[in-house]
Write an enzyme that holds these catalytic residues in place. Structure first.
Site, mmCIF file in Angstrom:
data_model
loop_
_atom_site.group_PDB
_atom_site.id
_atom_site.type_symbol
_atom_site.label_atom_id
_atom_site.label_comp_id
_atom_site.label_asym_id
_atom_site.label_seq_id
_atom_site.Cartn_x
_atom_site.Cartn_y
_atom_site.Cartn_z
ATOM 1 N N SER A 14 -5.341 8.969 -6.334
ATOM 2 C CA SER A 14 -6.277 10.374 -5.702
ATOM 3 C C SER A 14 -7.557 9.443 -5.280
ATOM 4 O O SER A 14 -8.410 9.961 -4.805
ATOM 5 C CB SER A 14 -6.572 11.567 -5.881
ATOM 6 O OG SER A 14 -5.305 11.673 -6.418
ATOM 7 N N LYS A 17 -4.951 4.704 -2.209
ATOM 8 C CA LYS A 17 -4.721 3.891 -2.395
ATOM 9 C C LYS A 17 -3.766 3.706 -0.684
ATOM 10 O O LYS A 17 -3.564 2.907 -0.512
ATOM 11 C CB LYS A 17 -2.976 3.724 -3.706
ATOM 12 C CG LYS A 17 -2.796 2.233 -3.557
ATOM 13 C CD LYS A 17 -1.908 2.114 -5.128
ATOM 14 C CE LYS A 17 -1.352 3.601 -5.805
ATOM 15 N NZ LYS A 17 -0.352 3.676 -5.422
ATOM 16 N N ASP A 148 1.296 3.648 -16.231
ATOM 17 C CA ASP A 148 2.299 5.184 -16.440
ATOM 18 C C ASP A 148 4.160 4.196 -16.434
ATOM 19 O O ASP A 148 4.550 2.644 -16.087
ATOM 20 C CB ASP A 148 2.708 5.266 -14.932
ATOM 21 C CG ASP A 148 1.815 5.970 -13.558
ATOM 22 O OD1 ASP A 148 0.338 6.373 -14.679
ATOM 23 O OD2 ASP A 148 1.144 6.362 -12.541
ATOM 24 N N GLU A 150 6.923 5.508 -15.889
ATOM 25 C CA GLU A 150 7.658 5.393 -14.379
ATOM 26 C C GLU A 150 7.565 4.369 -13.253
ATOM 27 O O GLU A 150 8.029 3.737 -12.575
ATOM 28 C CB GLU A 150 7.654 6.510 -13.453
ATOM 29 C CG GLU A 150 8.302 7.810 -14.523
ATOM 30 C CD GLU A 150 6.830 8.728 -14.751
ATOM 31 O OE1 GLU A 150 5.943 7.940 -15.347
ATOM 32 O OE2 GLU A 150 6.991 9.088 -15.077
ATOM 33 N N LYS A 224 -19.981 -9.119 -11.857
ATOM 34 C CA LYS A 224 -18.778 -8.558 -13.610
ATOM 35 C C LYS A 224 -16.977 -8.442 -12.417
ATOM 36 O O LYS A 224 -16.604 -9.548 -13.216
ATOM 37 C CB LYS A 224 -19.373 -7.470 -13.368
ATOM 38 C CG LYS A 224 -19.648 -6.615 -14.689
ATOM 39 C CD LYS A 224 -20.495 -6.434 -15.538
ATOM 40 C CE LYS A 224 -20.697 -5.688 -16.633
ATOM 41 N NZ LYS A 224 -21.252 -4.598 -17.152
ATOM 42 N N GLY A 356 6.694 25.672 6.528
ATOM 43 C CA GLY A 356 6.815 26.239 4.821
ATOM 44 C C GLY A 356 8.392 26.839 4.910
ATOM 45 O O GLY A 356 9.183 26.818 5.838
ATOM 46 N N CYS A 383 7.635 24.920 13.728
ATOM 47 C CA CYS A 383 8.523 26.041 12.749
ATOM 48 C C CYS A 383 8.716 26.787 12.092
ATOM 49 O O CYS A 383 9.366 27.735 12.360
ATOM 50 C CB CYS A 383 8.817 24.279 11.590
ATOM 51 S SG CYS A 383 10.538 24.609 10.758
ATOM 52 N N ARG A 464 16.419 24.813 7.997
ATOM 53 C CA ARG A 464 17.709 25.388 8.213
ATOM 54 C C ARG A 464 18.084 26.554 8.943
ATOM 55 O O ARG A 464 19.210 26.792 9.699
ATOM 56 C CB ARG A 464 17.728 25.733 6.885
ATOM 57 C CG ARG A 464 18.275 25.529 5.612
ATOM 58 C CD ARG A 464 18.748 24.986 4.761
ATOM 59 N NE ARG A 464 17.987 24.970 3.550
ATOM 60 C CZ ARG A 464 18.573 23.408 2.960
ATOM 61 N NH1 ARG A 464 19.463 23.199 3.672
ATOM 62 N NH2 ARG A 464 17.889 22.552 1.622
ATOM 63 N N HIS A 509 8.438 19.144 14.219
ATOM 64 C CA HIS A 509 6.878 19.299 13.895
ATOM 65 C C HIS A 509 6.417 18.557 14.397
ATOM 66 O O HIS A 509 6.395 16.892 14.316
ATOM 67 C CB HIS A 509 7.024 18.444 12.803
ATOM 68 C CG HIS A 509 7.651 19.843 11.546
ATOM 69 N ND1 HIS A 509 6.672 20.515 11.017
ATOM 70 C CD2 HIS A 509 8.880 20.602 10.941
ATOM 71 C CE1 HIS A 509 7.520 21.312 10.249
ATOM 72 N NE2 HIS A 509 8.473 21.572 10.020
ATOM 73 N N GLU A 511 3.539 17.523 14.332
ATOM 74 C CA GLU A 511 2.536 17.101 14.321
ATOM 75 C C GLU A 511 2.976 15.306 13.939
ATOM 76 O O GLU A 511 1.503 14.643 13.028
ATOM 77 C CB GLU A 511 2.012 18.085 13.048
ATOM 78 C CG GLU A 511 3.091 17.981 11.729
ATOM 79 C CD GLU A 511 3.838 19.722 11.726
ATOM 80 O OE1 GLU A 511 4.126 19.344 13.156
ATOM 81 O OE2 GLU A 511 4.236 20.128 10.498
#
Ligand code: GLN
Length: 553
Positions: A14, A17, A148, A150, A224, A356, A383, A464, A509, A511
């Site tokens: 967070s 990146k 990590d 993974e 540094k 949602g 939606c 759906r 959507h 957006e």
């Protein structure tokens, strides 16, 4: 020869990146060099489509219907590009495909291993995105943080890419955090040193280190990082927290990242054209009159769950020379409490009910839609927000509390929203919704058609359930009209209220298609209508909503 820019993250997650990767994309594009971008996500899910927003934030949908990481949204918005499923790779996809090949017998006689089989599959997918797009530069962000478990196969794959593609064609950018210790008032480089050591242990020596920080990074700190991490001093790029994320490409360009990258990758040197971007950022940063929008959803504690909606509102407001102020309303908290609905929503100038799943919080959203309808507050449903608007209107028009979506009450006598026929019998949850771009025909003379100024548009879907045509005639007669239809006219894609300043909801959507310098037409017109709505106190002592009627005429 395709050039690859690999972006890894160190110290903590967070730190931005994804924004950095997207900004690098914009910097490359500003030099008139063709660019595409890909995200490698180390989790085992095939895609984030089945994850809760609490786990993962928003699920971004590409035009070809892939459910992807929200970083693809940043990429599309910053680079102004339409990505495809190829830009989103997960461990789940990589392993599924390696195992399917093993079962088919593609590796007969062999032992299947992470190196080379899994890493080969990863490299194939990285190269594929470059080939399909034909871009000169492929930016690849590796999700997660170095260290990590993974992430290891991905890092191993990108390590191999440098020897295979050649030094001049591969660049490693590491994004880290330089934390501030308040007791001593110092910025600390040690975590960056550790994370670079970890990268080196894997065999990757970063070429450029982007140092995220909340405080100015002094020359000695840069020295540094340069000394301990063996990178050129020019390659230590400070990235301070800025007021708007859209400023990041400008900050990185200013710090010399663009020139450094073109030099290191031996790309043609050219002057970046960021003038339009710069003036857009200036407009965003200039304080302006606010427009207050209530966003009524159930994941509001986690802002990342609605990131594209938030950005689309911000783009629209910037276009209209306003500053959006979002009031996050937890629909569960207003449920069943009219007083609370009123106290929370009386100060907003527009209401958005975003997408949602599941029944939790639905009744609170329905109350918000009723409030918007009764008080003539502009409403934009996305939606699920269309389902909510239709359910609420049907309850009002049919004089019954029974109308519902069969997603929430399968046995409702008035299933105004119901499962799409081709969804019946679908058992698997992953990747089985109606996904991606479909054409939508706009009905002349409607608010939707006026907003778009076009008769056919292409919009992205992820659902759906749909408007049940059995109720279309009854509801249209009462004032809830279909203003956008699928190509065959069977699916209702947009609805709007006849007797209301601006109450529109979409099955898709919008957006996902908004851009910082080109707001989506529906968001633009929604926010424009909101700016015309008076807020509490604006017309004291008249009752708020009585006065508003006159304003909208
Ligand atoms: N849950 C609804 C459906 O599946 C709405 C989906 C959404 O908002 N993306 O149709």
């Amino acid at each position: 020869m395709t050039k690859y820019v690999f972006i890894t993250g160190g110290v903590v997650s967070s730190v931005g990146k994804g924004i950095t990767a997207a900004s690098i994309g914009r910097i490359v594009k500003s030099r008139a060099i063709s660019v595409t971008i890909q995200k490698l996500d180390p989790y085992l899910n095939v895609d984030p489509g089945t994850m809760s927003p609490y786990q993962h934030g928003e699920v971004f949908v590409t035009q070809d219907g892939a459910e992807t990481d929200l970083d693809l949204g940043h990429y599309e918005r910053f680079i102004d590009i339409e990505l495809t499923a190829e830009s989103s790779v997960t461990t789940g996809q990589v392993y599924s495909s390696v195992i399917a090949k093993e079962r088919r017998g593609d590796f007969l006689g062999g032992t299947i291993q992470v190196v080379p089989h899994v890493t080969n599959e990863i490299k194939k997918r990285i190269r594929q995105v470059g080939e399909t797009s034909g871009a000169s530069v492929v930016i690849v962000e590796v999700g997660g943080t170095v260290g990590d478990i993974e992430g290891l196969p991905f890092l191993e794959a990108i390590r191999q890419m440098r020897s295979e593609e050649g030094r001049d064609n591969v660049l490693y950018v590491h994004v880290t955090l330089i934390p501030y210790i308040s007791s001593t008032g110092e910025l600390k480089t040690k975590p960056t040193q550790h994370s670079v050591n970890e990268l080196r242990r894997i065999g990757i020596q970063p070429d450029i280190i982007v140092c995220r920080s909340d405080y100015a990074i002094s020359e000695p700190i840069k020295e540094k990082v340069s000394l301990f991490c063996s990178v050129d001093r020019r390659a230590v790029i400070p990235l301070l927290t800025v007021p708007t994320i859209y400023e990041v490409p400008l900050v990185l360009e200013e710090a010399g990242l663009g020139d450094l990258m073109t030099e290191m990758l031996r790309l043609p040197a050219s002057r970046p054209d960021l003038d339009d971007w710069r003036s857009m950022v200036e407009r965003m940063k200039t304080p302006k009159e606010p427009v207050t929008i209530g966003l009524v959803g159930k994941y509001v504690e986690l802002r990342d769950a609605y990131i594209s909606v938030r950005e689309a509102l911000c783009h629209a407001a910037t276009y209209l020379d306003r500053q959006v102020s979002i009031q996050w309303v937890n629909s569960e908290e207003i449920e069943g409490d009219e007083g609370k609905v009123d106290s929370v929503l009386r100060s907003v100038q527009g209401i958005v009910v975003p997408g949602g799943f599941g029944y939790r919080g639905i009744e609170g959203m329905t109350q918000a839609a009723r409030y918007a309808r009764e008080h003539k507050i502009p409403y934009l449903g996305l939606c699920l927000g269309l389902h909510i608007m239709v359910v609420e209107y049907a309850r009002y028009a049919l004089g019954s509390n029974e109308p519902n979506s069969t997603e929430f009450r399968p046995d409702t006598p008035y299933p105004v929203i119901s499962l799409m026929p081709d969804q019946c019998g679908v058992q698997d949850k992953g990747g089985t919704m109606r996904l991606g771009t479909y054409l939508c025909h706009l009905v002349e003379g409607t608010r939707a058609a006026a907003a778009y100024g076009e008769s056919v548009v292409r919009e992205r879907h992820r659902h759906r359930f749909e408007f049940n045509n059995e109720f279309r005639y009854t509801l249209e007669k009462k004032g809830l009209i279909a203003s956008g239809l699928s190509e065959d006219g069977r699916l209702v894609e947009i609805v709007e209220l006849v007797d209301h300043p601006w109450m529109v909801a979409t099955q898709f959507h919008p957006e996902f298609r908004s851009r910082p310098n080109l707001p989506h037409p529906l968001f633009r017109e929604f926010v424009r209508a909101a700016t015309k709505t008076l807020r509490e106190g604006d017309q004291h002592p008249l009752p708020l909503h009585q006065e508003m009627k006159g304003v909208h005429k």
